[in-house]
Each structure stands twice: as structure tokens, then as C-alpha cells.
Design a protein around this motif. Structure first.
Motif, mmCIF file in Angstrom:
data_model
loop_
_atom_site.group_PDB
_atom_site.id
_atom_site.type_symbol
_atom_site.label_atom_id
_atom_site.label_comp_id
_atom_site.label_asym_id
_atom_site.label_seq_id
_atom_site.Cartn_x
_atom_site.Cartn_y
_atom_site.Cartn_z
ATOM 1 N N SER A 253 -2.617 -3.943 3.578
ATOM 2 C CA SER A 253 -2.137 -2.649 4.064
ATOM 3 C C SER A 253 -0.775 -2.375 3.437
ATOM 4 O O SER A 253 0.135 -3.200 3.553
ATOM 5 N N CYS A 254 -0.637 -1.241 2.783
ATOM 6 C CA CYS A 254 0.638 -0.888 2.154
ATOM 7 C C CYS A 254 1.738 -0.848 3.216
ATOM 8 O O CYS A 254 1.568 -0.236 4.276
ATOM 9 N N GLY A 255 2.850 -1.496 2.905
ATOM 10 C CA GLY A 255 3.975 -1.545 3.832
ATOM 11 C C GLY A 255 4.619 -0.178 4.034
ATOM 12 O O GLY A 255 5.338 0.041 5.002
ATOM 13 N N LYS A 256 4.348 0.765 3.115
ATOM 14 C CA LYS A 256 4.961 2.091 3.207
ATOM 15 C C LYS A 256 4.000 3.108 3.835
ATOM 16 O O LYS A 256 4.318 3.733 4.830
ATOM 17 N N CYS A 257 2.813 3.250 3.242
ATOM 18 C CA CYS A 257 1.917 4.324 3.698
ATOM 19 C C CYS A 257 0.745 3.813 4.534
ATOM 20 O O CYS A 257 -0.034 4.609 5.060
ATOM 21 N N GLY A 258 0.597 2.471 4.628
ATOM 22 C CA GLY A 258 -0.475 1.935 5.461
ATOM 23 C C GLY A 258 -1.841 1.921 4.811
ATOM 24 O O GLY A 258 -2.825 1.466 5.412
ATOM 25 N N HIS A 259 -1.920 2.410 3.573
ATOM 26 C CA HIS A 259 -3.205 2.454 2.863
ATOM 27 C C HIS A 259 -3.801 1.054 2.740
ATOM 28 O O HIS A 259 -3.130 0.121 2.317
ATOM 29 N N CYS B 260 0.794 -0.087 -4.476
ATOM 30 C CA CYS B 260 -0.194 0.572 -3.624
ATOM 31 C C CYS B 260 -1.016 1.562 -4.458
ATOM 32 O O CYS B 260 -0.456 2.367 -5.211
ATOM 33 N N GLY B 261 -2.337 1.496 -4.301
ATOM 34 C CA GLY B 261 -3.226 2.377 -5.046
ATOM 35 C C GLY B 261 -3.077 3.831 -4.633
ATOM 36 O O GLY B 261 -3.487 4.732 -5.364
ATOM 37 N N LYS B 262 -2.459 4.062 -3.454
ATOM 38 C CA LYS B 262 -2.334 5.448 -2.981
ATOM 39 C C LYS B 262 -0.936 6.008 -3.263
ATOM 40 O O LYS B 262 -0.793 7.044 -3.904
ATOM 41 N N CYS B 263 0.105 5.293 -2.786
ATOM 42 C CA CYS B 263 1.457 5.861 -2.898
ATOM 43 C C CYS B 263 2.304 5.200 -3.978
ATOM 44 O O CYS B 263 3.422 5.632 -4.245
ATOM 45 N N GLY B 264 1.778 4.134 -4.603
ATOM 46 C CA GLY B 264 2.525 3.502 -5.697
ATOM 47 C C GLY B 264 3.625 2.561 -5.246
ATOM 48 O O GLY B 264 4.312 1.954 -6.085
ATOM 49 N N HIS B 265 3.791 2.427 -3.921
ATOM 50 C CA HIS B 265 4.851 1.555 -3.398
ATOM 51 C C HIS B 265 4.651 0.127 -3.908
ATOM 52 O O HIS B 265 3.563 -0.435 -3.805
ATOM 53 N N GLN B 266 5.722 -0.445 -4.441
ATOM 54 C CA GLN B 266 5.636 -1.828 -4.934
ATOM 55 C C GLN B 266 6.057 -2.797 -3.846
ATOM 56 O O GLN B 266 7.139 -2.683 -3.282
ATOM 57 N N GLU B 267 5.179 -3.746 -3.579
ATOM 58 C CA GLU B 267 5.444 -4.707 -2.511
ATOM 59 C C GLU B 267 5.359 -6.123 -3.082
ATOM 60 O O GLU B 267 4.393 -6.460 -3.778
ATOM 61 N N HIS B 268 6.358 -6.915 -2.773
ATOM 62 C CA HIS B 268 6.366 -8.303 -3.258
ATOM 63 C C HIS B 268 5.688 -9.181 -2.200
ATOM 64 O O HIS B 268 6.345 -9.916 -1.478
ATOM 65 N N ILE B 269 4.364 -9.071 -2.144
ATOM 66 C CA ILE B 269 3.613 -9.743 -1.083
ATOM 67 C C ILE B 269 3.879 -11.243 -1.081
ATOM 68 O O ILE B 269 4.022 -11.862 -0.033
ATOM 69 N N PHE B 270 3.941 -11.829 -2.263
ATOM 70 C CA PHE B 270 4.130 -13.281 -2.363
ATOM 71 C C PHE B 270 5.599 -13.659 -2.588
ATOM 72 O O PHE B 270 5.891 -14.785 -3.001
ATOM 73 N N LEU C 226 3.133 -10.585 -14.124
ATOM 74 C CA LEU C 226 1.922 -9.777 -13.990
ATOM 75 C C LEU C 226 1.727 -9.391 -12.527
ATOM 76 O O LEU C 226 1.908 -10.226 -11.642
ATOM 77 N N PRO C 227 1.360 -8.151 -12.255
ATOM 78 C CA PRO C 227 1.187 -7.741 -10.855
ATOM 79 C C PRO C 227 -0.121 -8.249 -10.253
ATOM 80 O O PRO C 227 -1.048 -8.622 -10.968
ATOM 81 N N LEU C 228 -0.156 -8.263 -8.931
ATOM 82 C CA LEU C 228 -1.416 -8.437 -8.200
ATOM 83 C C LEU C 228 -2.096 -7.077 -8.225
ATOM 84 O O LEU C 228 -1.545 -6.104 -7.719
ATOM 85 N N SER C 229 -3.269 -7.020 -8.820
ATOM 86 C CA SER C 229 -3.869 -5.706 -9.058
ATOM 87 C C SER C 229 -5.375 -5.770 -8.957
ATOM 88 O O SER C 229 -6.014 -6.694 -9.454
ATOM 89 N N SER C 230 -5.947 -4.761 -8.317
ATOM 90 C CA SER C 230 -7.407 -4.662 -8.266
ATOM 91 C C SER C 230 -7.977 -4.555 -9.678
ATOM 92 O O SER C 230 -9.090 -5.009 -9.942
ATOM 93 N N ASP C 231 -7.198 -3.947 -10.582
ATOM 94 C CA ASP C 231 -7.718 -3.737 -11.939
ATOM 95 C C ASP C 231 -8.039 -5.055 -12.622
ATOM 96 O O ASP C 231 -9.088 -5.216 -13.234
ATOM 97 N N ILE C 232 -7.102 -6.025 -12.514
ATOM 98 C CA ILE C 232 -7.338 -7.288 -13.205
ATOM 99 C C ILE C 232 -8.407 -8.095 -12.455
ATOM 100 O O ILE C 232 -9.230 -8.776 -13.051
ATOM 101 N N ARG C 233 -8.432 -7.961 -11.099
ATOM 102 C CA ARG C 233 -9.447 -8.673 -10.328
ATOM 103 C C ARG C 233 -10.834 -8.118 -10.652
ATOM 104 O O ARG C 233 -11.784 -8.868 -10.878
#
Lengths: 280, 280
Positions: free
Chosen positions: A192-198, B193-203, B223-230
Motif C-alpha cells: 500500500s502506497c504510504g502516500k495515496c494508499g494505492h 507507486c504505480g499511481k502517484c509516483g511516490h517513492q518509498e524506501h520499503i527496505f 535498482l528499484p523494487l518494481s513490478s516491471d522487472i518482476r
């Protein structure tokens, strides 16, 4: 556990001070198995059970880090004293040796170290011991699984195809060894996006659901990929203990309830046979 | 490679048809090592080099899945023929045996299988062979690392504390074996985030940067964590090949350029000693 009859006749040997042993395994590394195992131990403890946690990853013992326990285990009367952390009785190679340098032990030494931790720790009336297995289905997880008198196993996977394919091999390993599998826990199910919740299924959707259907094993719950669980883990403050009202903790506590119910239903007897301790 | 002098005198043995061998290792599993190794191989190929890719994970050979190569290797004149995929010469246990069931090979058998793949594959004038090592710093990665005449190694980690701590052990292992380390690649550095582009350092943030500073090894890229590469990985269409203009591909191609430059600078000679092939 309606899906598959559980064979309760295997593993007659028991370990002093332990009623049940549940192995937490994964086919693939890096799926969050150690974090799930720790929080599952705390979820079972929240059911009123006395819980032990044995870190069986000899080469990369993460539990001591997750527990922030940088201590050495005491030895009294030739038995290791479990290290108490968050109410859990814990044991890890990290308590027994210096682990900053890479370990170059051969397979048989790893097996011996595991058996020493399992059989020579002074477990104090544990209702359940959770064993955090090393990842994979190779030589070492297989050997350790064979050495421990397991009541049952739980499988952790992410939804990713590569992870569920490896988890399926883990399931095959437990089935081959006639260890009943209580269920599958899907980790990193979505973010879940920390900003928009997506909500984004970074590692794909329904991987564990499909695996559960294919293998006829119950899916116990789905946990998100979340900074919250990563941060609490890195800080040595497990989320179930630190934030029991967090939605992730609630899922973990619910999984604990399911496992407790299955144990009570399928393994009611407190077998008390003392084991023949043979450390090869 | 200004930070640390590279010892180019070790590993005098060479394998027929191979100029350089680079091992891609990680202390921890699940950091994306196999995906990075494959895309790194393609990035080096994009530099005009002839590249081989050896999947050394005997228990969980993922490369065949990542390459969507569900074939069996041919044997001609007692040599395995590498399987061509996306221009790469590839070899994996998945080409040699049925891998759906869990493998229960003991350590020495794993070592032998690895040596057979390494020495008995008919590599055809590879400038560089990338070896995708099994995760960890245990018995098996150590043994395999010792068996292969490595030119150098690359380390893959996520920024998470648990992962960098294990990567540090991997670095210690290579240093102990006097294998030069070309650099560190940080995977899953952040998520957009795929919707708002917010970058989150999950790890977490800066894990590999701190590790690079501490060990005096260069950080080659993040390299980012990304659905594209997965998704491209799960679909067997590596991102560098499928979407060379993707920003992740550009980072990988840049890492390829850096590695090519280091190889040309530090290991210019094409050593041509034929090895003594001894499979124990």
C-alpha cells in the motif's frame, strides 16, 4: 484442517520440555520467513501458550538480530539456557558463537549444531517450539527436518511465480517426510502506497492462493509488503509485540488462532516420551 | 576500481572457451540475485561481449525459469551444449535433470554437478561467463567459489539491515578466497507507486551505500523494487532485452559498462592456459 487428513502417528520421539514442534519453512530465501516465524511465535504466545523459538539457520542466524538479543547463551548443568525475549524462549547459533565472520562449516557439523540446540537446550515446558528452518529444499533443510520430531510445518511464500514454485518443492519435501502441513502464509502479498494508499501487487497476485488449491493445503493468511513490518523487524521490535492493534498484527494473530485450533483438534495429546538423544 | 588494488595473479587455471569468470553472489536469498545476474549478462552482451551464464543454484535453479527455457541440454562428444537464450550461452541443472521434485543431493554431489556444468559445457569463445551463485555463505557457495577459477565477483543486496549484514559475510568470503570484488549492486532500493509516483524506501535507505563505505567496495548502481522487472522476469523476458530503454535497463546497462571498463583495465590479458580438469 478439513482438506487433508493429518497423520499423527509419526515422530514418536519427543523432546524434554516441548509438547509440539512446528517448522516454518520456505522453498525460497528472502520471502520473510524469519520475520513471519517470530511474529507467529508471538501470536501463539498471545493464545496463552508457552512458546520456544529455535533459529535453525546455522549459516545466517537472523532471529537474534530480529530479537535484538546480542547475548551469549549461558550453560548450566551441560544444558544451554534459552534466551528470553518478548516472553519467548529463544535459541540461535548467534548466542553460541561469534557470527560476524562467514561460517565455513560442512553439512555434518551444521546438523550436529542444530541437534545440540534442539536437544541440549533447557526448554522450560514449551507448549510449542517454532523452528525457523533455513531456506530451500537442499541438503541442510532436509537433514534438519529429518532430525527434528516435528508435529507439523507451516510454509511461507511470496505470490511470485519463482517463490511459489520453490515453495511447492518445500511442500513436497514435508509430504515425503510425512510431516503434516498446517497451512501456507503468503507474505509480501501487496504493497500500500504510504502516500495515496494505492495497493500494488508488486510480486504478482494470487500466487499462494493457486499454490494452496494445487496442493490442497489451506492458505492461512496474506501479509502485505510494508515498511512497518520491515522497520519493526530491523529495530528488533516485532510488530505483533510492539503494535498488536496494527492490521498486520491482527492478521498474524488470526493465523495464530487458526494454528492453535488445528493443534488442539489434531494433536490433543501431550505425548511425554523422553527421546533417545543421539548426537551423531 | 580506484578503491582497492586487485590481485590478478590468483586463479591461474582457465576454462576452455572462457576468458573471464564473474561470480554474482549475495549473502541473503531473495534479494533478486538471479534476476540481476541475468540482466547483467545481457548488459555485458550489449557491450559487444560474448557472454555465458551458468546457474550454479543446484537445488533451486531459477535461470531456466527466468529465461523461459524448458529444454534439455544436448550432449555432443561428451560435452553439454549450452542452451542459447537471448544470445547468451546458458547452462543450468534445469537443462540436465527433472527439477520439479525437491533435490536431496548431498554437498559433494552438488559440487560435482557444478564442476560438470562448468568444465564439461562446450562454451564457445565466451568473453565472460557469469556464474549465478547459490545464496548464502555456507558450505555450498563456498565450495563452488573455490572450485571455479574466478576473475572477480559482484555482490547483490537489498538496503535492508539483515541483507547487508549477510552481504558483508559474502564479501568476507570472497576476500578470504582472494577473489577481487568489482562492486555492489543494490536491488529493491526503493519503490515508486504505480499511481502517484511516490517513492518509498520499503527496505530502508542507504544500506548498500553504507556497506560500500564500510568495505571500501564501489556501489555500482541502485535498482528499484518494481513490478516491471518482476513481471518481465516471471514472463521470461528479461527487462534489458525486452525494454532496453526502460530506466531500470539503463541503470543495468550502465553497470555493464562499468564492469566492462574494470575488466579491460585490470584483466586485459586473455590467459589461455588450458585447465587440468579434475572432477572429484
Amino acid at each position: 484442517m478439513s482438506q487433508r487428513p493429518i497423520n499423527t502417528t509419526t515422530n514418536a520421539h519427543k523432546i524434554s520440555g516441548i509438547k509440539h514442534i512446528i517448522a516454518v519453512g520456505s522453498g525460497k530465501g528472502g520471502v520473510g520467513k524469519s520475520t513471519v516465524a517470530l511474529n507467529l511465535a508471538l501470536a501463539l504466545q498471545a493464545q496463552g501458550m508457552r512458546i520456544g523459538l529455535l533459529d535453525a539457520d546455522i549459516y545466517g542466524p537472523n532471529q537474534a538480530h530480529l530479537l535484538h538479543s546480542k547475548v551469549q547463551a549461558e550453560v548450566i548443568d551441560n544444558r544451554y539456557q534459552p534466551v528470553l525475549a518478548y516472553g519467548l524462549q529463544t535459541m540461535s547459533m548467534a548466542y553460541l558463537i561469534e557470527v560476524d565472520s562467514p561460517m565455513i562449516w560442512r553439512g555434518p557439523m551444521v546438523s550436529k549444531a542444530f541437534q545440540q540446540m534442539l536437544f541440549l537446550t533447557a526448554w522450560d515446558n514449551c507448549d510449542t517450539l517454532i523452528i525457523d528452518l533455513p531456506p530451500g529444499t537442499g541438503d541442510i533443510p532436509l537433514t534438519l527436518t529429518k532430525k527434528a520430531p516435528l508435529t507439523a510445518a507451516v510454509i511461507v511464500t511470496t505470490p511470485q511465480t519463482l517463490a511459489t514454485a520453490d515453495a511447492e518443492k518445500g511442500i513436497a519435501m514435508f509430504k515425503k517426510l510425512e510431516v503434516p502441513i498446517l497451512g501456507i502464509i503468503e507474505n509480501m502479498s501487496y504493497h500500500s502506497c504510504g502516500k495515496c494508499g494505492h495497493q500494488e501487487h508488486i510480486f504478482g497476485s494470487d500466487g499462494a492462493t493457486l499454490l494452496a488449491q494445487k496442493t490442497n493445503i489451506e492458505l492461512l493468511g496474506q501479509l502485505p509488503l510494508s515498511s512497518d513490518i520491515r522497520q519493526t523487524s530491523d529495530n528488533g521490535q516485532p510488530i505483533v509485540y510492539q503494535y498488536p492493534d496494527h492490521h498486520i498484527s491482527k492478521t498474524l494473530l488470526d493465523i495464530g488462532t487458526q494454528i492453535k485450533t488445528k493443534l488442539d483438534l489434531h494433536f490433543p495429546s501431550n505425548r511425554s516420551t523422553f527421546p533417545d538423544i543421539v548426537i551423531e
